[in-house]
Design an enzyme around this catalytic site. Structure first.
Site, PDB file in Angstrom:
ATOM      1  N   ASP A  67       0.743  -1.378  -0.064  1.00  0.00           N
ATOM      2  CA  ASP A  67      -0.772   0.040   0.129  1.00  0.00           C
ATOM      3  C   ASP A  67       0.573   1.243  -0.513  1.00  0.00           C
ATOM      4  O   ASP A  67       2.015   0.971   0.089  1.00  0.00           O
ATOM      5  CB  ASP A  67      -0.831  -0.072   1.308  1.00  0.00           C
ATOM      6  CG  ASP A  67      -0.164  -0.096   2.633  1.00  0.00           C
ATOM      7  OD1 ASP A  67       1.119  -0.478   2.314  1.00  0.00           O
ATOM      8  OD2 ASP A  67      -1.235  -0.660   3.345  1.00  0.00           O
ATOM      9  N   ASN A 136      -7.005  -3.091  15.121  1.00  0.00           N
ATOM     10  CA  ASN A 136      -8.762  -2.797  14.152  1.00  0.00           C
ATOM     11  C   ASN A 136      -8.801  -4.205  13.519  1.00  0.00           C
ATOM     12  O   ASN A 136      -9.936  -4.186  12.796  1.00  0.00           O
ATOM     13  CB  ASN A 136      -9.179  -1.782  13.604  1.00  0.00           C
ATOM     14  CG  ASN A 136      -8.058  -1.575  11.924  1.00  0.00           C
ATOM     15  OD1 ASN A 136      -7.506  -1.772  11.810  1.00  0.00           O
ATOM     16  ND2 ASN A 136      -9.211   0.449  11.815  1.00  0.00           N
ATOM     17  N   HIS A 138      -7.351  -4.713  10.063  1.00  0.00           N
ATOM     18  CA  HIS A 138      -6.768  -4.389   8.687  1.00  0.00           C
ATOM     19  C   HIS A 138      -5.976  -5.516   8.838  1.00  0.00           C
ATOM     20  O   HIS A 138      -4.560  -5.188   9.281  1.00  0.00           O
ATOM     21  CB  HIS A 138      -6.883  -2.919   9.057  1.00  0.00           C
ATOM     22  CG  HIS A 138      -5.721  -1.859   8.868  1.00  0.00           C
ATOM     23  ND1 HIS A 138      -5.526  -0.840   9.485  1.00  0.00           N
ATOM     24  CD2 HIS A 138      -4.800  -2.154   9.276  1.00  0.00           C
ATOM     25  CE1 HIS A 138      -4.552  -0.876   9.963  1.00  0.00           C
ATOM     26  NE2 HIS A 138      -3.536  -1.493  10.065  1.00  0.00           N
ATOM     27  N   GLU A 143      -9.641  -1.633   5.104  1.00  0.00           N
ATOM     28  CA  GLU A 143     -10.100  -0.940   7.121  1.00  0.00           C
ATOM     29  C   GLU A 143     -10.900  -2.437   7.536  1.00  0.00           C
ATOM     30  O   GLU A 143     -11.793  -3.055   6.227  1.00  0.00           O
ATOM     31  CB  GLU A 143     -10.106   0.220   6.676  1.00  0.00           C
ATOM     32  CG  GLU A 143      -9.264   0.925   6.809  1.00  0.00           C
ATOM     33  CD  GLU A 143      -8.424   1.637   7.951  1.00  0.00           C
ATOM     34  OE1 GLU A 143      -8.092  -0.023   9.078  1.00  0.00           O
ATOM     35  OE2 GLU A 143      -7.927   2.431   8.218  1.00  0.00           O
TER      36      GLU A 143
HETATM   37  P1  PGA Z   1       1.864  -1.635  12.788  1.00  0.00           P
HETATM   38  O1  PGA Z   1       1.413  -0.646  12.132  1.00  0.00           O
HETATM   39  O2  PGA Z   1       3.150  -2.634  12.065  1.00  0.00           O
HETATM   40  O3  PGA Z   1       2.822  -0.318  12.681  1.00  0.00           O
HETATM   41  O4  PGA Z   1       1.641  -2.116  14.155  1.00  0.00           O
HETATM   42  C1  PGA Z   1       0.381  -2.893  11.220  1.00  0.00           C
HETATM   43  C2  PGA Z   1      -0.578  -1.984  10.598  1.00  0.00           C
HETATM   44  O5  PGA Z   1      -1.430  -1.089  10.478  1.00  0.00           O
HETATM   45  O6  PGA Z   1      -0.564  -2.759   9.299  1.00  0.00           O
END
Ligand code: PGA
Length: 255
Positions: A67, A136, A138, A143
Site C-alpha cells: 500500500d 482494528n 486491517h 479497513e
Molecule cells: P505496525 O502497523 O506494524 O506499525 O503495528 C501494522 C498495520 O497497521 O498494518
C-alpha cells in the site's frame, strides 16, 4: 494455518528473516510482497545483515508493496516508498526495475490500480506476502468493512488508523485520509502468507484473526481461509488466544 508463538519481538523478526531467506535461496527470482509499519523493521534489519554478512542475493527478486498513501511524493519522509528504500531496498542488491510500490501520486488512480494488478499477474503472482496487522484487524489498508474479494483500489482510512498513524506526522491534519492498497482478494492469491505481530496492542486483533468468525469487519480473519498462512507472533500478541495448542507447535513433526 501454522501459528508460531515466539518469546519476543526479536525472535519473531529472526524467524521471519529465516523464512524469507529460505524462500530467496530456494527460488532466487521469488516475488515477495512487502509491508511497511513498525512490525517488519526487525525483519528488514536482519535481511540487510544477511545480505551484507552472508551475501544473501536479492538481485533476481521482484517486490510488490501492499500500500501507499495518496498524495505523498515518493520522497516524502512518510511515504511508504521512502520507507522501503530507507529500511531495506537501499541496503540490499535489489534491481530497482523489479521494485513495485503503489504510486500515491498517480493521476488516474483506477488505471494505476488495474496496472498494478496486471504487473503482479505478469510475473506469475506473489510467492510470499509479508503482512502486519492493524489493532482494528486491517490488513494493508483494507479497513473493517472491506470486501473480502477486493482488488487493488483506493480506500478511505478509518479515523482510528489516522490517529494511530499520526505518530509519524507532525500533526493529525497532515496524515493522509486515503491510500492505494492491494485488496484482500489480491493478498489471498499470494502462494504463502507470513503474518507478523508483536505486543499487547495486537493481542485482541490476533485473537479475533485466529479464533473469531471470518468477517469483513475484521479483514485479517480471512487468513483462516488461506492454504499456506504462517503466523508468527510473540507471547504478548498471543496473550488473548484461547487455544493454547499453538505454543510449542513449531516442534519438528515426525517424518
Ligand atoms: P505496525 O502497523 O506494524 O506499525 O503495528 C501494522 C498495520 O497497521 O498494518
Amino acid at each position: 494455518m501454522l501459528v508460531e508463538v515466539m518469546v519476543d519481538y526479536d525472535a519473531v523478526s529472526e524467524r521471519a528473516a529465516e523464512l524469507v531467506a529460505q524462500q530467496i535461496r530456494k527460488k532466487p527470482d521469488s516475488v515477495i510482497g512487502f509491508a511497511t509499519g513498525s512490525t517488519p523493521l526487525g525483519l528488514y534489519k536482519r535481511l540487510v545483515a544477511m545480505h551484507r554478512d552472508a551475501g544473501l542475493d536479492f538481485s533476481k527478486m521482484t517486490t510488490f508493496n501492499l500500500d501507499e498513501y495518496i498524495g505523498l511524493l515518493p520522497r516524502h519522509d512518510q511515504s511508504y516508498n521512502r520507507f522501503m528504500w530507507e529500511h531495506l531496498f537501499e541496503h540490499i542488491n535489489v534491481s530497482p526495475e523489479r521494485v513495485f510500490i503503489p504510486n500515491g501520486m498517480a493521476d488516474d488512480i483506477d488505471g494505476f490500480c488495474a496496472w498494478y494488478e496486471e504487473q503482479i499477474e505478469r510475473v506469475g503472482g506473489i510467492d510470499l506476502q509479508i503482512l502486519g496487522i492493524g489493532a482494528n484487524g486491517h490488513l494493508a489498508f483494507n479497513e473493517p468493512g472491506s470486501s473480502l474479494g477486493s482488488r487493488t483500489r483506493i480506500k478511505t482510512l478509518t479515523a482510528e488508523t489516522v490517529v494511530v498513524n499520526a505518530r509519524f506526522f507532525s500533526n493529525l491534519n497532515e496524515v493522509p485520509r486515503f491510500a492505494i492498497t492491494m485488496g484482500i482478494g489480491t493478498i489471498m492469491e499470494a502462494r504463502r502468507l507470513l503474518l507478523l505481530a508483536s505486543g499487547e496492542s495486537k493481542a485482541m486483533a490476533i485473537q479475533t484473526t485466529l479464533e473469531g468468525p471470518v468477517t469483513a469487519m475484521a479483514p485479517s480473519t480471512i487468513v483462516q481461509m488461506h492454504r499456506h498462512a504462517h503466523v508468527i507472533i510473540d507471547e504478548r500478541a498471543a496473550s488473548r488466544l484461547k487455544n493454547k495448542h499453538h505454543h510449542g507447535i513449531s516442534e519438528p513433526k515426525p517424518e
